[in-house]
Write a protein that holds these residues in place. Structure first.
Motif, PDB file in Angstrom:
ATOM      1  N   ASN A   1      37.080  37.816  55.084  1.00 12.69           N
ATOM      2  CA  ASN A   1      37.020  39.060  53.701  1.00 12.69           C
ATOM      3  C   ASN A   1      37.843  38.380  52.643  1.00 12.69           C
ATOM      4  N   PHE A   2      38.831  37.693  52.778  1.00 10.68           N
ATOM      5  CA  PHE A   2      39.841  37.141  51.729  1.00 10.68           C
ATOM      6  C   PHE A   2      38.562  36.224  50.949  1.00 10.68           C
ATOM      7  N   MET A   3      37.833  35.357  51.328  1.00 11.53           N
ATOM      8  CA  MET A   3      36.949  34.440  51.061  1.00 11.53           C
ATOM      9  C   MET A   3      36.008  35.392  50.009  1.00 11.53           C
ATOM     10  N   VAL A   4      35.515  36.405  50.534  1.00  9.51           N
ATOM     11  CA  VAL A   4      34.299  37.131  50.091  1.00  9.51           C
ATOM     12  C   VAL A   4      34.868  37.826  48.926  1.00  9.51           C
ATOM     13  N   GLU A   5      36.137  38.508  49.080  1.00 11.54           N
ATOM     14  CA  GLU A   5      36.686  38.993  47.748  1.00 11.54           C
ATOM     15  C   GLU A   5      36.916  38.129  46.699  1.00 11.54           C
ATOM     16  N   ASN A   6      37.261  36.950  46.932  1.00 12.98           N
ATOM     17  CA  ASN A   6      37.634  35.872  46.039  1.00 12.98           C
ATOM     18  C   ASN A   6      36.280  35.488  45.313  1.00 12.98           C
ATOM     19  N   ILE A   7      35.325  35.359  45.932  1.00 18.10           N
ATOM     20  CA  ILE A   7      33.981  34.985  45.497  1.00 18.10           C
ATOM     21  C   ILE A   7      33.566  36.193  44.451  1.00 18.10           C
ATOM     22  N   ARG A   8      33.723  37.327  45.102  1.00 19.73           N
ATOM     23  CA  ARG A   8      33.352  38.545  44.053  1.00 19.73           C
ATOM     24  C   ARG A   8      34.285  38.392  42.819  1.00 19.73           C
ATOM     25  N   ARG A   9      35.648  38.362  43.125  1.00 21.99           N
ATOM     26  CA  ARG A   9      36.382  38.056  41.691  1.00 21.99           C
ATOM     27  C   ARG A   9      35.885  37.057  40.754  1.00 21.99           C
ATOM     28  N   PHE A  10      35.528  35.846  41.376  1.00 19.35           N
ATOM     29  CA  PHE A  10      35.141  34.533  40.480  1.00 19.35           C
ATOM     30  C   PHE A  10      34.009  35.240  39.762  1.00 19.35           C
ATOM     31  N   THR A  11      33.008  35.702  40.341  1.00 18.19           N
ATOM     32  CA  THR A  11      31.802  36.069  39.963  1.00 18.19           C
ATOM     33  C   THR A  11      31.899  37.462  38.770  1.00 18.19           C
ATOM     34  N   GLU A  12      33.053  37.926  38.634  1.00 20.19           N
ATOM     35  CA  GLU A  12      33.312  38.926  37.832  1.00 20.19           C
ATOM     36  C   GLU A  12      34.334  38.565  36.797  1.00 20.19           C
ATOM     37  N   ASN A  13      34.971  37.417  37.045  1.00 21.49           N
ATOM     38  CA  ASN A  13      35.639  36.534  36.077  1.00 21.49           C
ATOM     39  C   ASN A  13      37.176  37.363  36.026  1.00 21.49           C
ATOM     40  N   GLU A  14      37.413  37.918  37.374  1.00 21.36           N
ATOM     41  CA  GLU A  14      38.995  38.426  37.484  1.00 21.36           C
ATOM     42  C   GLU A  14      39.854  37.568  38.274  1.00 21.36           C
ATOM     43  N   CYS A  15      41.010  37.727  38.273  1.00 20.89           N
ATOM     44  CA  CYS A  15      42.166  36.956  38.805  1.00 20.89           C
ATOM     45  C   CYS A  15      41.800  36.883  40.212  1.00 20.89           C
ATOM     46  N   LEU A  16      42.142  35.567  40.752  1.00 21.74           N
ATOM     47  CA  LEU A  16      41.705  35.416  42.392  1.00 21.74           C
ATOM     48  C   LEU A  16      43.021  35.637  42.939  1.00 21.74           C
ATOM     49  N   LEU A  17      42.819  35.622  44.251  1.00 22.92           N
ATOM     50  CA  LEU A  17      44.081  36.197  45.253  1.00 22.92           C
ATOM     51  C   LEU A  17      44.408  34.592  45.585  1.00 22.92           C
ATOM     52  N   GLY A  18      45.755  34.598  46.103  1.00 26.10           N
ATOM     53  CA  GLY A  18      46.226  33.564  46.652  1.00 26.10           C
ATOM     54  C   GLY A  18      46.287  32.388  45.565  1.00 26.10           C
ATOM     55  N   ILE A  19      46.448  32.543  44.557  1.00 25.04           N
ATOM     56  CA  ILE A  19      46.625  31.482  43.746  1.00 25.04           C
ATOM     57  C   ILE A  19      48.103  30.653  43.906  1.00 25.04           C
ATOM     58  N   VAL A  20      48.136  29.323  44.115  1.00 26.96           N
ATOM     59  CA  VAL A  20      49.353  28.480  44.010  1.00 26.96           C
ATOM     60  C   VAL A  20      49.676  28.052  42.914  1.00 26.96           C
ATOM     61  N   HIS A  21      50.979  28.379  42.351  1.00 31.68           N
ATOM     62  CA  HIS A  21      51.521  27.870  41.083  1.00 31.68           C
ATOM     63  C   HIS A  21      52.107  26.540  41.491  1.00 31.68           C
ATOM     64  N   ARG A  22      51.842  25.532  41.760  1.00 36.24           N
ATOM     65  CA  ARG A  22      52.921  24.437  42.111  1.00 36.24           C
ATOM     66  C   ARG A  22      53.764  24.062  41.228  1.00 36.24           C
ATOM     67  N   HIS A  23      53.542  24.121  39.757  1.00 37.51           N
ATOM     68  CA  HIS A  23      54.603  23.719  38.858  1.00 37.51           C
ATOM     69  C   HIS A  23      55.548  24.759  38.779  1.00 37.51           C
ATOM     70  N   GLU A  24      55.415  25.895  39.214  1.00 33.59           N
ATOM     71  CA  GLU A  24      56.449  27.233  39.170  1.00 33.59           C
ATOM     72  C   GLU A  24      57.097  27.240  40.639  1.00 33.59           C
ATOM     73  N   GLY A  25      56.560  26.339  41.516  1.00 37.31           N
ATOM     74  CA  GLY A  25      57.432  26.327  42.659  1.00 37.31           C
ATOM     75  C   GLY A  25      56.895  27.506  43.855  1.00 37.31           C
ATOM     76  N   TYR A  26      55.908  28.061  43.556  1.00 42.93           N
ATOM     77  CA  TYR A  26      55.344  28.889  44.595  1.00 42.93           C
ATOM     78  C   TYR A  26      53.869  28.958  44.562  1.00 42.93           C
TER      79      TYR A  26
END
Length: 66
Positions: free
Chosen positions: A41-66
C-alpha cells in the motif's frame, strides 16, 4: 537498531548486548502479519503521488540527519 549481526545468535558478553542506546532483534524483527500488505500500500501510494507530482512519503533527509 540492529536486526541482524555477523554471527547469530549473538554470543554472550558481546559489547552490543550492553549498549544502552541499542536495540537488537532477531533477523525477522521487522516481519509481522500484514507487513506485506502495508508495504504494498505504501508503494502504491508513493507511485500515485509520483505520477501526480505530489510529495512522496518516507523521504530520507540524510543531510539533515533524519
Amino acid at each position: 537498531g540492529l536486526d541482524s549481526v555477523g554471527a547469530e545468535p549473538l554470543a554472550e558478553g558481546r559489547p552490543f548486548l550492553n549498549l544502552p542506546n541499542s536495540i537488537i532483534t532477531a533477523r525477522v524483527g521487522g516481519v509481522y502479519v500484514g507487513v506485506g500488505k502495508e508495504v504494498g500500500n505504501f508503494m502504491v501510494e508513493n507511485i500515485r503521488r509520483f505520477t501526480e507530482n505530489e510529495c512522496l512519503l518516507g523521504i530520507v533527509h540524510r543531510h539533515e540527519g533524519y
